[in-house]
Motif scaffolding. Structure first.
Motif, PDB file in Angstrom:
ATOM      1  N   ALA A   1      -3.065  -9.671  14.378  1.00  0.00           N
ATOM      2  CA  ALA A   1      -3.345  -8.833  13.215  1.00  0.00           C
ATOM      3  C   ALA A   1      -4.538  -7.913  13.424  1.00  0.00           C
ATOM      4  N   CYS A   2      -4.485  -6.804  12.715  1.00  0.00           N
ATOM      5  CA  CYS A   2      -5.602  -5.865  12.682  1.00  0.00           C
ATOM      6  C   CYS A   2      -6.352  -5.990  11.357  1.00  0.00           C
ATOM      7  N   CYS A   3      -6.244  -7.145  10.709  1.00  0.00           N
ATOM      8  CA  CYS A   3      -6.948  -7.363   9.454  1.00  0.00           C
ATOM      9  C   CYS A   3      -7.590  -8.745   9.487  1.00  0.00           C
TER      10      CYS A   3
ATOM     11  N   LEU B   1      -6.142 -12.138   1.971  1.00  0.00           N
ATOM     12  CA  LEU B   1      -6.345 -12.762   0.663  1.00  0.00           C
ATOM     13  C   LEU B   1      -6.397 -11.697  -0.437  1.00  0.00           C
ATOM     14  N   GLU B   2      -7.152 -10.641  -0.218  1.00  0.00           N
ATOM     15  CA  GLU B   2      -7.286  -9.584  -1.223  1.00  0.00           C
ATOM     16  C   GLU B   2      -5.977  -8.856  -1.479  1.00  0.00           C
ATOM     17  N   ALA B   3      -5.125  -8.760  -0.468  1.00  0.00           N
ATOM     18  CA  ALA B   3      -3.828  -8.096  -0.641  1.00  0.00           C
ATOM     19  C   ALA B   3      -2.967  -8.821  -1.672  1.00  0.00           C
ATOM     20  N   HIS B   4      -3.262 -10.088  -1.883  1.00  0.00           N
ATOM     21  CA  HIS B   4      -2.466 -10.902  -2.804  1.00  0.00           C
ATOM     22  C   HIS B   4      -3.066 -10.988  -4.212  1.00  0.00           C
TER      23      HIS B   4
ATOM     24  N   CYS C   1       0.295  -5.616   3.303  1.00  0.00           N
ATOM     25  CA  CYS C   1       0.067  -6.383   4.530  1.00  0.00           C
ATOM     26  C   CYS C   1       0.453  -5.570   5.764  1.00  0.00           C
ATOM     27  N   LEU C   2       1.587  -4.911   5.705  1.00  0.00           N
ATOM     28  CA  LEU C   2       2.014  -4.062   6.816  1.00  0.00           C
ATOM     29  C   LEU C   2       0.962  -3.000   7.097  1.00  0.00           C
ATOM     30  N   TYR C   3       0.542  -2.304   6.065  1.00  0.00           N
ATOM     31  CA  TYR C   3      -0.428  -1.211   6.206  1.00  0.00           C
ATOM     32  C   TYR C   3      -1.771  -1.703   6.734  1.00  0.00           C
ATOM     33  N   GLU C   4      -2.240  -2.819   6.216  1.00  0.00           N
ATOM     34  CA  GLU C   4      -3.560  -3.321   6.574  1.00  0.00           C
ATOM     35  C   GLU C   4      -3.585  -4.145   7.861  1.00  0.00           C
TER      36      GLU C   4
END
Length: 110
Positions: A9-11, A17-20, A50-53
């Protein structure tokens, strides 16, 4: 929902967690801005975040953008037809009160 990128991952875990979160610091955005977004619909938007981040594979679709609020955007990422159809099916009854989600928000009243 960011688990697809867990091994590469790049995140950070905090970004995942924040994406949710319904009210996330990531974009100063609230999924429930016009009432509760149905969970079956929301999961598609979270997956998109998630994809974007997190995806390490977006390089070919990064487009330089010279706006005051971002320097790049992701354009023309290929999606599977069945994913698009399921997204539509799950969100067709959801509502928004905004024409353009990218700008012009006023959150002063919460």
């Amino acid at each position: 929902q960011c688990v697809l990128w867990k091994e590469n991952a790049c995140c950070t875990a905090n970004t995942s967690l924040e994406a949710h979160q319904d009210q996330s610091y990531l974009y100063n955005f609230n999924w429930d801005h016009c009432g509760a977004m149905p969970e079956r619909c929301k999961r598609h938007f979270i997956q998109d975040t998630c994809l974007y981040e997190c995806s390490p594979n977006l390089g070919p679709w990064i487009d330089q953008s010279d706006t005051s609020w971002r320097k790049e955007r992701i354009l023309h990422v290929p999606l599977c037809r069945e994913d698009c159809e399921q997204w539509w099916e799950d969100c067709q009854d959801a509502v928004t009160c905004k024409v353009n989600w990218h700008k012009g928000w006023n959150w002063t009243t919460g």
